[in-house]
Design an enzyme around this catalytic site. Structure first.
Site, mmCIF file in Angstrom:
data_model
loop_
_atom_site.group_PDB
_atom_site.id
_atom_site.type_symbol
_atom_site.label_atom_id
_atom_site.label_comp_id
_atom_site.label_asym_id
_atom_site.label_seq_id
_atom_site.Cartn_x
_atom_site.Cartn_y
_atom_site.Cartn_z
ATOM 1 N N THR A 133 4.574 1.257 -4.675
ATOM 2 C CA THR A 133 5.204 -0.410 -4.459
ATOM 3 C C THR A 133 4.065 -1.663 -4.810
ATOM 4 O O THR A 133 2.034 -1.093 -5.537
ATOM 5 C CB THR A 133 5.471 -0.517 -2.781
ATOM 6 O OG1 THR A 133 5.717 -2.115 -2.564
ATOM 7 C CG2 THR A 133 4.005 0.178 -2.227
ATOM 8 N N ASP A 134 4.536 -2.872 -4.964
ATOM 9 C CA ASP A 134 3.745 -3.415 -5.544
ATOM 10 C C ASP A 134 1.878 -3.776 -4.953
ATOM 11 O O ASP A 134 1.536 -4.568 -4.924
ATOM 12 C CB ASP A 134 4.424 -4.966 -6.627
ATOM 13 C CG ASP A 134 5.319 -5.730 -5.219
ATOM 14 O OD1 ASP A 134 5.581 -5.499 -4.386
ATOM 15 O OD2 ASP A 134 5.689 -6.718 -5.535
ATOM 16 N N GLU A 135 3.114 -4.134 -2.568
ATOM 17 C CA GLU A 135 2.044 -3.901 -1.996
ATOM 18 C C GLU A 135 1.088 -3.681 -2.365
ATOM 19 O O GLU A 135 -0.054 -4.405 -1.080
ATOM 20 C CB GLU A 135 2.952 -3.557 -1.001
ATOM 21 C CG GLU A 135 4.208 -4.160 -0.689
ATOM 22 C CD GLU A 135 4.390 -4.957 1.056
ATOM 23 O OE1 GLU A 135 3.902 -4.453 1.615
ATOM 24 O OE2 GLU A 135 6.377 -5.186 0.996
ATOM 25 N N TYR A 159 1.539 -0.286 6.482
ATOM 26 C CA TYR A 159 2.057 0.545 5.269
ATOM 27 C C TYR A 159 1.686 0.627 3.980
ATOM 28 O O TYR A 159 1.893 1.256 3.429
ATOM 29 C CB TYR A 159 3.766 -0.538 5.480
ATOM 30 C CG TYR A 159 4.542 -0.058 4.125
ATOM 31 C CD1 TYR A 159 4.935 0.868 3.753
ATOM 32 C CD2 TYR A 159 5.141 -1.271 2.716
ATOM 33 C CE1 TYR A 159 5.505 1.406 1.721
ATOM 34 C CE2 TYR A 159 4.987 -0.806 1.497
ATOM 35 C CZ TYR A 159 6.125 -0.205 1.427
ATOM 36 O OH TYR A 159 6.619 0.165 0.576
ATOM 37 N N LYS A 163 0.620 3.777 1.337
ATOM 38 C CA LYS A 163 1.168 3.909 -0.086
ATOM 39 C C LYS A 163 -0.239 3.448 -1.063
ATOM 40 O O LYS A 163 -0.338 4.643 -2.311
ATOM 41 C CB LYS A 163 2.219 2.702 -0.379
ATOM 42 C CG LYS A 163 2.853 2.507 0.402
ATOM 43 C CD LYS A 163 4.467 3.589 -0.086
ATOM 44 C CE LYS A 163 4.782 3.799 -1.369
ATOM 45 N NZ LYS A 163 5.870 5.468 -1.205
#
Ligand code: NAD
Ligand code: DAU
Length: 370
Positions: A133-135, A159, A163
């Site tokens: 993810t970009d997060e 989260y 990741k």
């Protein structure tokens, strides 16, 4: 013909990927592994299971013995790893599950795949795609350039941190053991089969039921929206032609703030009710059923702790190296997505019964209007 293992294949992106893969490469053997956690749903996969187009296995990515047996039985030379706990708000309430699946699960899968491919002498032609993810890159300010593959990791939620940890493990396995892995870091997806805990389906369903539309904070947070079918095309391209050991950012080029996204959903629903008069009888509590606007339900509530302000993705590398670009702009993708939820009421009624209600009480019960 190749044999592929897709983990998390009963989740939102996983189901879309299984269908996209079947369509693009009908002769491949597809093995789908999913623990059938709360966000999973195999309704759309059932015809494929029934006609043996896919092999579905209910199981956990942390179960090394099970993964080993899947490699022995099916010899996959491609892995698309999507299994994860994926909802930021849940990670704030209960982070441990995120460490378990996203970190330990990824570790177990990586380790077992490496052993299996080494023993089979398959390392030279195997590929492991870690879907991330970009997060992991944290939050952008209004004038910052979009995230590129060399942006530093600065995860802000449990989260995102889980990741990020899994991305680091994948990278370490490439460097240390020669694992033939690739990573994609993607922006916010939307489209069919997305669990109703996420922004777009949550707002559609709340509006249909005449419930408040809970926008966190002042609604100025920005996400880069990508239609799930464009994400699946990118995953197929990276798995087929990406360079081993590389990361590819995947984005939609559709930056919108949450206020505008929710407003667009409302306008799309208002138009749908005006077009199809039968909707009023099906959803009498929706303001659009009586000629009002769904916008009247918008309610600004207590913000998400640590809420990232803005995500934006620079997908130049993906486009330049692999020729992959998103084809669906947000307004064109949103309309059929809203229609999909109107056409699949029994799907989301099933998903929103039982335990989901307890989650809604837990996540929204304490939020006050601001
Ligand atoms: P999802 O929550 O809809 O699906 C996740 C799936 O993983 C579920 O079917 C669940 O049952 C399964 N799963 C959970 N724990 C498991 C375990 N221990 N073993 C086996 N299966 C397990 O998530 P999604 O939105 O489809 O996201 C899929 C992947 O893509 C995730 O890795 C996520 O981080 C990543 N991603 C998602 C988005 C997005 O916008 N949705 C964007 C970028 C990246
Ligand atoms: O950026 C990619 C990520 O996008 C994925 O890695 C995650 O798995 C996926 O869940 C998504 O994370 P977000 O936190 O961005 O998505 P979510 O749908 O939860 O929220 C989108 C935005 O809307 C975010 O700014 C928070 C806001 N929001 C969300 C909910 C559920 C609200 O304002 N109200 C809500 O009720």
């Amino acid at each position: 013909m190749e044999s592929i293992l897709i983990t998390g294949g009963a989740g939102f992106i996983g189901q879309n990927l299984v269908h996209a893969w079947r369509a693009a490469r009908p002769t491949d053997r597809l093995v789908v592994l999913d623990a059938m956690a709360y966000a999973a749903n195999i309704r759309s996969l059932q015809p494929l299971i029934a006609d043996r187009s896919i092999v579905f296995v209910k199981g956990d990515v942390r179960d090394a013995a099970l993964i080993r047996s899947l490699f022995e039985e099916h010899n996959p030379t491609r892995v698309a790893h999507l299994a994860a706990e994926s909802h930021v708000d849940r990670s704030i309430v209960d982070p441990e599950a995120f460490l378990q699946t996203n970190v330990l699960g990824t570790f177990t899968l990586l380790n077992t795949a490496l052993d299996a491919w080494r023993s089979a002498g398959a390392l030279g032609h195997a590929r492991f795609l870690h879907v991330s993810t970009d997060e992991v890159y944290g939050s952008l300010g209004p004038a910052d350039p979009p995230f590129s593959e060399s942006s530093p990791y600065r995860p802000n939620s449990p989260y995102a941190a889980s990741k990020a940890a899994s991305d680091h493990l994948v990278r370490a396995y490439v460097t240390t053991y020669g694992m033939p892995a690739l990573i994609t870091n993607c922006s916010n997806n939307y489209g069919p089969y997305q669990h109703p805990e996420k922004l777009i389906p949550l707002m559609i369903i709340h509006a249909l039921e005449g419930k408040p539309l809970p926008v966190y904070g002042d609604g100025s947070n920005i996400r880069d929206w990508l239609h799930v079918s464009d994400h699946c095309d990118a995953l197929l391209a990276v798995l087929a032609r990406g360079r081993i050991g590389e990361t590819y950012n995947v984005g939609g080029g559709n930056e919108r703030n949450n206020r505008d996204v929710v407003g667009l959903i409302c306008d799309t629903l208002d138009r749908a009710f005006a077009r199809d008069t039968r909707l009023a009888a099906r959803f009498p509590s929706c303001p659009a059923a009586t000629g009002g606007s769904c916008r009247s339900l918008i309610s600004y509530v207590t913000d998400r702790p640590g809420h990232d302000h803005r995500y934006a993705i620079d997908s130049t590398k993906l486009a330049g190296e692999l020729g992959n670009r998103p084809g669906i702009d947000f307004e064109h993708g949103l309309e059929p997505t809203v229609q999909w939820y109107l056409d699949h009421e029994s799907w989301w009624r099933d998903v929103t019964s039982g335990a989901y209600k307890a989650w809604i009480d837990k996540n929204y019960g304490f939020r006050i209007a601001v």
